[in-house]
Design an enzyme around this catalytic site. Sequence first.
Site, mmCIF file in Angstrom:
data_model
loop_
_atom_site.group_PDB
_atom_site.id
_atom_site.type_symbol
_atom_site.label_atom_id
_atom_site.label_comp_id
_atom_site.label_asym_id
_atom_site.label_seq_id
_atom_site.Cartn_x
_atom_site.Cartn_y
_atom_site.Cartn_z
ATOM 1 N N GLU A 105 0.845 -1.197 0.000
ATOM 2 C CA GLU A 105 0.000 0.000 0.000
ATOM 3 C C GLU A 105 0.877 1.242 0.000
ATOM 4 O O GLU A 105 2.089 1.164 0.254
ATOM 5 C CB GLU A 105 -0.935 0.002 1.216
ATOM 6 C CG GLU A 105 -2.011 -1.071 1.106
ATOM 7 C CD GLU A 105 -3.071 -1.016 2.190
ATOM 8 O OE1 GLU A 105 -4.151 -1.554 1.959
ATOM 9 O OE2 GLU A 105 -2.826 -0.444 3.268
ATOM 10 N N HIS A 221 -9.381 9.882 2.371
ATOM 11 C CA HIS A 221 -8.905 8.820 1.474
ATOM 12 C C HIS A 221 -9.132 9.280 0.045
ATOM 13 O O HIS A 221 -10.206 9.800 -0.272
ATOM 14 C CB HIS A 221 -9.673 7.526 1.754
ATOM 15 C CG HIS A 221 -8.989 6.308 1.233
ATOM 16 N ND1 HIS A 221 -8.872 6.058 -0.114
ATOM 17 C CD2 HIS A 221 -8.372 5.280 1.859
ATOM 18 C CE1 HIS A 221 -8.208 4.923 -0.278
ATOM 19 N NE2 HIS A 221 -7.894 4.432 0.903
ATOM 20 N N ARG A 266 -0.915 8.885 1.595
ATOM 21 C CA ARG A 266 -2.298 9.239 1.308
ATOM 22 C C ARG A 266 -2.551 10.740 1.172
ATOM 23 O O ARG A 266 -3.289 11.177 0.295
ATOM 24 C CB ARG A 266 -3.148 8.717 2.466
ATOM 25 C CG ARG A 266 -4.339 7.991 1.988
ATOM 26 C CD ARG A 266 -4.933 7.193 3.096
ATOM 27 N NE ARG A 266 -4.805 5.782 2.817
ATOM 28 C CZ ARG A 266 -5.282 4.842 3.598
ATOM 29 N NH1 ARG A 266 -5.884 5.160 4.717
ATOM 30 N NH2 ARG A 266 -5.139 3.572 3.282
ATOM 31 N N HIS A 325 -11.958 9.721 6.185
ATOM 32 C CA HIS A 325 -11.724 8.288 6.342
ATOM 33 C C HIS A 325 -11.209 7.899 7.725
ATOM 34 O O HIS A 325 -11.608 6.883 8.271
ATOM 35 C CB HIS A 325 -10.719 7.864 5.275
ATOM 36 C CG HIS A 325 -10.399 6.405 5.259
ATOM 37 N ND1 HIS A 325 -11.363 5.449 5.021
ATOM 38 C CD2 HIS A 325 -9.232 5.739 5.445
ATOM 39 C CE1 HIS A 325 -10.804 4.246 5.057
ATOM 40 N NE2 HIS A 325 -9.525 4.396 5.332
ATOM 41 N N ARG A 360 -1.700 9.242 8.874
ATOM 42 C CA ARG A 360 -1.525 7.812 9.160
ATOM 43 C C ARG A 360 -1.010 7.062 7.937
ATOM 44 O O ARG A 360 -1.503 7.246 6.829
ATOM 45 C CB ARG A 360 -2.871 7.225 9.569
ATOM 46 C CG ARG A 360 -2.905 5.722 9.602
ATOM 47 C CD ARG A 360 -4.282 5.237 9.918
ATOM 48 N NE ARG A 360 -5.182 5.389 8.824
ATOM 49 C CZ ARG A 360 -5.783 4.377 8.172
ATOM 50 N NH1 ARG A 360 -5.539 3.132 8.540
ATOM 51 N NH2 ARG A 360 -6.618 4.601 7.193
#
Length: 500
Positions: A105, A221, A266, A325, A360
Amino acid sequence: MVGAGVAGLVTALALAPRPVRLVLRGRLGGDGSTLWAQGGIAAAVGGGDDPALHAEDTERAGAGLCDRAIVRLVTASAPEAIVRLAAWGVPFDRTSAGGWALGLEGGHRRRRIVHAHGDATGRAILEALVEQARRTPSILCEEDARLVGLVRDEAGIAGVHVRRGDGHTEYLPARRVVLATGGIGGLFPATTNPPSALGDGLVFAARAGARLRDLEFVQFHPTALDVAERPLPLISEAVRGAGAVLVDEDGRRFLAGRGRAELEPRDVVTRAVWAWRRAGHRIFLDARRAPGEDFPRLFPWIHEVCLRHGLDPRCTPIPVRPAAHYHMGGVAVDGCGRSDVPGLWAVGEVAATGLHGANRLASNSLLEAVVFGLRAAEDLARDSPRPAPPSRAQTPPPDEEDALGRLVPIVGESLGVERDAEGLRRGWGAVHALGAGTVASRAGTLALLLMIAAYRRRESRGAHTRTDFPLVASPLGRSSFVTLELLRQGLDGDGHTPEA
Ligand SMILES: Cc1cc2nc3c(=O)[nH]c(=O)nc-3n(C[C@H](O)[C@H](O)[C@H](O)COP(=O)(O)OP(=O)(O)OC[C@H]3O[C@@H](n4cnc5c(N)ncnc54)[C@H](O)[C@@H]3O)c2cc1C
């Protein structure tokens, strides 16, 4: 214990055979973000990986605001956390050789995302933990019991008020309370979170005198499915990890040439998507070439959701948009999940441990919830008893006027991907214009706390983008702390409320 997502259940199970009273709104296994988690849980368990590398990636994503000691602690504990979950029955996917099957990811330089049933990791974790909890006699589970207030006295936490399904409110005396009530995404119009994610635990902790940390950092997100639904279905980052790329209506790959493109952390991808959308483009996730025909096998749940909306990712680009998110901010806690109110712990998304900093890293939240659930349980087991709380009935709190229908658009306008002082002032005034009942309500209070934290951080860092302060003030940032007292002082510290 309040809340039965991954954080609450791990804490309760790790405390067994010590008795735990677990109260939750809704049904066990049927509510909370854990159920929806897709990509998986990060742990340096693959060949060529190391917790130190995982720690570096976590800090890089966190944009100068991570607590280094906490990052080291959590990343070092991650392999053991996976083993613990597997021992509780979580059916993590394996390779044909018997090792963990690992996904990739954004922001991770190694394949380290452990998952279950492809893209249904959260459901698999929750089902296994619920099954364990049902078989554990020391856990007394009370469904349809919503926390509506914390009671404290001079010795600290003294109990909780819960509202039952029939509307009746009950006072439960308790000297030790663990909040595991999840995040705040339900306050935003475009969100991937369940509607119950309304930050109840955060506000009750603040009312009990706890400090809240880094509230301004809300992770958006970049790839929620762009459909007329609430919450929006998530198209996991793991799909980009498997090769899907972001394109616009002309098939232009607008992130090409920027660092690791779609696999940047992100906040970077979200800002790029937001800016392109603001410039009038539509955004799509193109999975036709990769993962292509493997899509249904790798992402069965997402595939089914897309089909339900008339989209087959093998032959049609998926329309996506940013959505609220995850909340990096929360109740400020130490390395064992203790808040600064005696007797009050917070674990999972409701807590701010310092792991995530300003942004995060993908799949670090389930991990944090497990590691801190285990640590809080150890701490509770060591904790020495304090004087018994008053058992006499306490006056129940009144019903609160959340006016969510009017509050949510205001939050979306002023606390979205991009913020500025003027928008935050307007939002602050608009919440006050909803009236005293709403201002004092849980959701109203939460909105104002977020606004004041966002207003006071005059820089852009991680997930917090201020168009009027576009730079990072200094490479090493400082966490922000707010209490209810700040609300009384007003946005500019003068007690004044600007007009809506
Ligand atoms: C769509 C989606 C996908 C995600 N994918 C991933 C992923 O792949 N990897 C990852 O690491 N993270 C992921 N996340 C984030 C992660 O799922 C959450 O951060 C994590 O599950 C939070 O767990 P929790 O136990 O803190 O809270 P939750 O799972 O949200 O549980 C909260 C619990 O508190 C209860 N509750 C709330 N308010 C009250 C109240 N007032 N009274 C009583 N009970 C209350 C709820 O009913 C629920 O039982 C994802 C999140 C979403 C929404």
